[in-house]
Enzyme design. Structure first.
Site, mmCIF file in Angstrom:
data_model
loop_
_atom_site.group_PDB
_atom_site.id
_atom_site.type_symbol
_atom_site.label_atom_id
_atom_site.label_comp_id
_atom_site.label_asym_id
_atom_site.label_seq_id
_atom_site.Cartn_x
_atom_site.Cartn_y
_atom_site.Cartn_z
ATOM 1 N N GLU A 19 2.282 -8.909 -8.449
ATOM 2 C CA GLU A 19 1.373 -10.042 -8.609
ATOM 3 C C GLU A 19 1.120 -10.187 -10.098
ATOM 4 O O GLU A 19 0.766 -9.203 -10.758
ATOM 5 C CB GLU A 19 0.046 -9.786 -7.891
ATOM 6 C CG GLU A 19 -0.898 -10.978 -8.016
ATOM 7 C CD GLU A 19 -2.298 -10.736 -7.450
ATOM 8 O OE1 GLU A 19 -2.663 -9.568 -7.240
ATOM 9 O OE2 GLU A 19 -3.007 -11.733 -7.231
ATOM 10 N N ARG B 142 2.806 5.971 -3.240
ATOM 11 C CA ARG B 142 2.719 5.583 -4.637
ATOM 12 C C ARG B 142 2.643 6.813 -5.534
ATOM 13 O O ARG B 142 2.358 7.925 -5.077
ATOM 14 C CB ARG B 142 1.534 4.653 -4.868
ATOM 15 C CG ARG B 142 0.188 5.253 -4.500
ATOM 16 C CD ARG B 142 -0.948 4.435 -5.083
ATOM 17 N NE ARG B 142 -1.097 3.139 -4.449
ATOM 18 C CZ ARG B 142 -1.169 1.988 -5.134
ATOM 19 N NH1 ARG B 142 -1.092 1.998 -6.439
ATOM 20 N NH2 ARG B 142 -1.345 0.848 -4.521
ATOM 21 N N LYS C 94 -5.284 -0.448 -11.130
ATOM 22 C CA LYS C 94 -5.453 -1.576 -12.035
ATOM 23 C C LYS C 94 -6.904 -1.733 -12.467
ATOM 24 O O LYS C 94 -7.198 -2.042 -13.608
ATOM 25 C CB LYS C 94 -5.017 -2.866 -11.322
ATOM 26 C CG LYS C 94 -3.589 -3.278 -11.630
ATOM 27 C CD LYS C 94 -3.279 -4.619 -10.975
ATOM 28 C CE LYS C 94 -1.775 -4.844 -10.939
ATOM 29 N NZ LYS C 94 -1.408 -6.082 -10.235
#
Length: 557
Positions: free
Chosen positions: A33, A258, A268
């Site tokens: 994104e 992850r 983030k």
RNA sequence: UGCCCGAUGGUGUAAUGGCAGCACGAAUGGUUCUGGCCCAUUUAGUCUAGGUUCGAGUCCUAGUCGGGCAGCCA
């Protein structure tokens, strides 16, 4: 591809799919994104997506997953491309989920016509109440049984901008009692009036991730849609859409764990906080785990790729040692980085019997590869050595310089310390030494051994450098491991950056940003983008492995 | 007291019913004009309890522990 190397579980799946004739070659996508900078966790996904495609003769698309205009920006689509390329990958196609808005919208219409989607007028809060809890089933929306005609009319008007944001949403009609919350009539379209960075004001409804991702995969013919574990619960929904829509292709979603690394944070949100609260200088601060931060710090794309490969792939949460990254960097640079001598913490040594003239000594640029040539290093009567390379009262096995002791000056000659000069407080300010004229060239006719070889630089013929010494940003392996009421910020390492003025060989004055060196015995360094002619700035990427420092570093004072 | 996923040395990852291996880390020694690199050695592991089997890290059952999920974020 190495036939006997062990395969990770995704490679196994791909091989099975090829063997069974399900697919000819894998087609993958990396779908960030564009709302932030890529970090090393993304590097894992990137290497997986692009790597699988390459390994089995397929291809990988880069797809901007831009379904939320309120959070996304073109600034990020540029940085994402730059970072992927820097890592060494090239995409087959650059796509945007927004390219598919019309098709996805048409599919929403299809669902409505089939009686599998409805416009819901409940507020966000009301939808939440109706959703039920983890242990209790939800309640059906009172708008659930609207006619297809009414739904169609309302949905079209939603898209024309007739309603306020939040007034209505489009929901899939699945099962409000489903144990998987994702299937309790999930919202698939919401009203957003913020202009989109690519489609402007064309749309007033935007598909949710769940309604856009799988369909985008289908449109692109993605065979294996690889994503992280938190989307595991979404897979049934992903598949529900694929089964209930006339899609041209059926992709398969596979999840993997992850990547986390010790002494850093990866979310983030937290990275953004570090930037916004100015704990770091920006997204590309060399202490950040962002790709641009790693790049600026001096890590090579090869080392990052190797790190990701060595970390491996599985479905269990992984926290990899930061030491592995540094190992990969050292392994890569050991045979590449030009060697230079730089004194980071200078202590002046006057070689009392040295002539007034400058003498030049030849130093190899890369001792293991003579083809890389050499340079001449000036030796003068006054030199700088590393302060830690001298001890007045050395412990056993200290084989650097001490009163009466002899060391080799790398490439030059042998010196023996004859006198220690101190200031009023007793701090050592200068050393006196003599050199053996027969040791010129750094060996002697009698072939006597000196245990220590230290680096040095002329005190009068050198170039000063601003060197930024980096250590981990956090002082705890897991920065998120905190007591009640504290946050990861309490684990920030106050000594993660130390700036020193160092003295290096003269040609370093011309070093260009991005250029990498090994400063002998000190570590790997990379010229920073802040560097200017006459004001060279260099980042320490990582130190050399240092057995002595580990064992005696603290006690040796 | 829901659903999903996972559990192998300090860390990460192999072993696909048949000798628990590799890498990083740590430790020791050798070598060396970088206390680097390199070489050698050592260290340390199958969550628990049952079951299936000639044989289980692997299959089954139960438990324990860890992670994820209740955005109109992705």
């Amino acid at each position: 591809m190495p036939e006997n190397a062990s395969k990770n579980f995704i490679e196994e799946i791909v091989e099975e799919n090829i063997a069974s004739g399900l697919i000819k070659t894998p087609i993958t996508r990396f779908p960030p994104e564009p709302n932030g900078y890529l970090h090393i966790g993304h590097a894992k996904a990137i290497c997986l997506d692009f790597g699988i495609a390459k390994e089995y003769g397929g291809y990988c698309n880069l797809r901007m997953d831009d379904t939320n205009p309120t959070k996304e920006d073109v600034e990020y689509v540029d940085s994402i491309q730059e970072d992927v390329r820097w890592l060494g990958w090239e995409w087959k196609n650059l796509y945007y989920a927004s390219d598919y808005y019309q098709q996805i919208y048409d599919w929403a219409i299809h669902l409505i016509r089939e009686g599998k989607a409805f416009v819901c007028d409940l507020s966000a809060d009301e939808i939440r109440w109706h959703r039920g809890t983890l242990t209790e089933p939800g309640k059906e929306s009172p708008y659930r049984n609207r006619s297809a005609e009414e739904n169609l009319d309302l949905f079209e008007r939603m898209n024309k901008g007739e309603f306020a944001e939040g007034a209505r949403v489009l929901r899939a009609k699945i099962d409000m009692a489903h144990p998987n919350l994702n299937l309790r009539d999930p919202v698939i379209y919401r009203i957003v009036h913020t202009p989109h960075h690519r489609t402007g004001n064309t749309w007033h409804v935007y598909p949710m991730y769940d309604f856009a991702h799988g369909q985008s995969d289908a449109i692109e013919g993605i065979t294996h849609s690889l994503c992280t574990l938190e989307f595991e619960d979404h897979r049934p929904l992903y598949n529900w859409f694929i089964e209930n829509l006339p899609v041209p292709h059926k992709p398969r979603q596979i999840e993997f764990a992850r990547l986390n690394i010790t002494y850093t944070v990866m979310s983030k949100r937290k990275l953004l906080q570090l930037v916004k609260d100015k704990h770091v200088s920006g997204w590309d601060d060399p202490r950040m785990p962002t790709i641009c931060g790693l790049r600026r710090r001096g890590y090579t794309p090869e080392s990052v790729r190797e790190f990701v490969a060595k970390a491996g792939l599985s479905k269990r949460p992984q926290t990899v040692d930061l030491a592995l990254l540094d190992f990969c960097l050292r392994q890569d640079l050991e045979e590449k980085a030009t060697r230079r001598m730089v004194v980071l913490d200078p202590l002046k040594v006057v070689i009392t019997n040295f002539p007034e003239e400058t003498e030049l000594y030849e130093g190899q640029n890369l001792p293991s590869d003579p083809a890389r040539g050499s340079r001449m290093v000036p030796l003068t009567r006054e030199i700088y050595i590393e302060r830690e390379d001298f001890m007045e009262n050395p412990p056993k096995k200290f084989f650097r310089l001490y009163p009466g002791g002899e060391v080799r000056l790398r490439y030059a000659c042998y010196i023996t310390c004859t006198e220690v000069i101190k200031d009023a407080e007793g701090n050592i300010t200068e050393l006196r030494a003599t050199f053996d004229p027969l040791s010129r060239g750094a060996t002697t006719p009698d072939n006597r051994k000196v245990k220590g070889t230290i680096h040095w630089v002329s005190a009068t013929e050198n170039t000063p450098l601003e060197v930024r010494l980096y250590d981990p940003l956090f002082s705890k392996e897991n920065p998120d491991d905190v007591e009640e009421g504290k946050s990861f910020l309490d684990n920030l390492n106050p000594e993660s950056l130390k700036v020193v003025t160092a003295y290096g060989e003269n040609d370093l004055a011309h070093a260009q940003p991005g250029e990498r060196f090994q400063f002998e015995r000190k570590g790997y360094f990379c010229v920073d983008k802040d560097s200017r002619p006459g004001a060279v700035v260099i980042n320490r990427t990582t130190t050399l492995r240092d057995v002595w420092g580990k064992r005696f570093g603290d006690k040796a004072e």
